[in-house]
Design a protein around this motif. Sequence first.
Motif, PDB file in Angstrom:
ATOM      1  N   ILE A   5      12.081   5.749 -26.774  1.00  0.00           N
ATOM      2  CA  ILE A   5      12.426   4.613 -27.773  1.00  0.00           C
ATOM      3  C   ILE A   5      13.301   3.739 -26.921  1.00  0.00           C
ATOM      4  O   ILE A   5      14.035   4.051 -26.017  1.00  0.00           O
ATOM      5  N   ALA A   6      13.191   2.381 -27.562  1.00  0.00           N
ATOM      6  CA  ALA A   6      14.125   1.178 -27.060  1.00  0.00           C
ATOM      7  C   ALA A   6      14.976   0.989 -28.038  1.00  0.00           C
ATOM      8  O   ALA A   6      15.172   0.764 -29.189  1.00  0.00           O
ATOM      9  N   ILE A   7      16.524   1.031 -27.461  1.00  0.00           N
ATOM     10  CA  ILE A   7      17.650   0.629 -28.629  1.00  0.00           C
ATOM     11  C   ILE A   7      18.089  -0.515 -27.918  1.00  0.00           C
ATOM     12  O   ILE A   7      18.547  -0.739 -26.886  1.00  0.00           O
ATOM     13  N   ASN A   8      18.004  -1.576 -29.008  1.00  0.00           N
ATOM     14  CA  ASN A   8      18.439  -3.025 -28.812  1.00  0.00           C
ATOM     15  C   ASN A   8      19.922  -2.918 -29.185  1.00  0.00           C
ATOM     16  O   ASN A   8      20.494  -2.778 -30.027  1.00  0.00           O
ATOM     17  N   ASN A   9      20.618  -3.671 -28.061  1.00  0.00           N
ATOM     18  CA  ASN A   9      22.017  -3.949 -28.401  1.00  0.00           C
ATOM     19  C   ASN A   9      22.214  -5.380 -28.468  1.00  0.00           C
ATOM     20  O   ASN A   9      22.263  -6.126 -27.357  1.00  0.00           O
ATOM     21  N   LYS A  10      22.587  -5.862 -29.791  1.00  0.00           N
ATOM     22  CA  LYS A  10      22.681  -7.130 -29.813  1.00  0.00           C
ATOM     23  C   LYS A  10      23.973  -7.894 -29.503  1.00  0.00           C
ATOM     24  O   LYS A  10      24.075  -8.836 -29.027  1.00  0.00           O
ATOM     25  N   ALA A  11      24.944  -7.003 -29.120  1.00  0.00           N
ATOM     26  CA  ALA A  11      26.142  -7.721 -28.664  1.00  0.00           C
ATOM     27  C   ALA A  11      26.073  -8.060 -27.274  1.00  0.00           C
ATOM     28  O   ALA A  11      26.732  -9.376 -27.028  1.00  0.00           O
ATOM     29  N   ASN A  12      25.426  -7.504 -26.328  1.00  0.00           N
ATOM     30  CA  ASN A  12      25.420  -7.976 -25.022  1.00  0.00           C
ATOM     31  C   ASN A  12      23.678  -8.336 -24.659  1.00  0.00           C
ATOM     32  O   ASN A  12      23.742  -8.501 -23.488  1.00  0.00           O
ATOM     33  N   ASN A  13      23.035  -8.534 -25.526  1.00  0.00           N
ATOM     34  CA  ASN A  13      21.481  -8.710 -25.647  1.00  0.00           C
ATOM     35  C   ASN A  13      20.838  -7.757 -24.369  1.00  0.00           C
ATOM     36  O   ASN A  13      20.088  -8.319 -23.348  1.00  0.00           O
TER      37      ASN A  13
END
Length: 132
Positions: free
Chosen positions: A30-38
């Motif tokens: 799975i890919a986990i997106n971190n929107k805080a640091n893109n």
Amino acid sequence: MNKYIALGNLTRDPKFREIKNDNKVCDFSIAINNKANNSVFYIDIETWNSVAENCNRFLSKGRKVLVEGRLASSSWKTKEGENRIRNYCVAEKVTFLDKSEQDASQTKEPAEYKKKQQQDEEEYDEFADIPF
């Protein structure tokens, strides 16, 4: 305590196999997106037996899942003598968060049915059965 929880999307279709002693294993990533640091974090997921069967049956690339389990690692030496380590999650619970295209197409209701249902709800009078 070793508890891991992740929310992400499958990066590939699951790989299912049966191994000795009637055990079943299903692997996916799975890919986990971190929107805080893109940024994006990738992790391999391993499921066993009934969880593995369900993941193989219902999951495909792109599906969103919530994974709960524990972190594990394995180490080995390559043919060239290099040491390698693989960190992954052994999932005890996988929650399917979005519907597959097949599921979504089966549950879509025709527009006329929704409109009729809405009219029926608007016309309902809760006091109609009470004699005055």
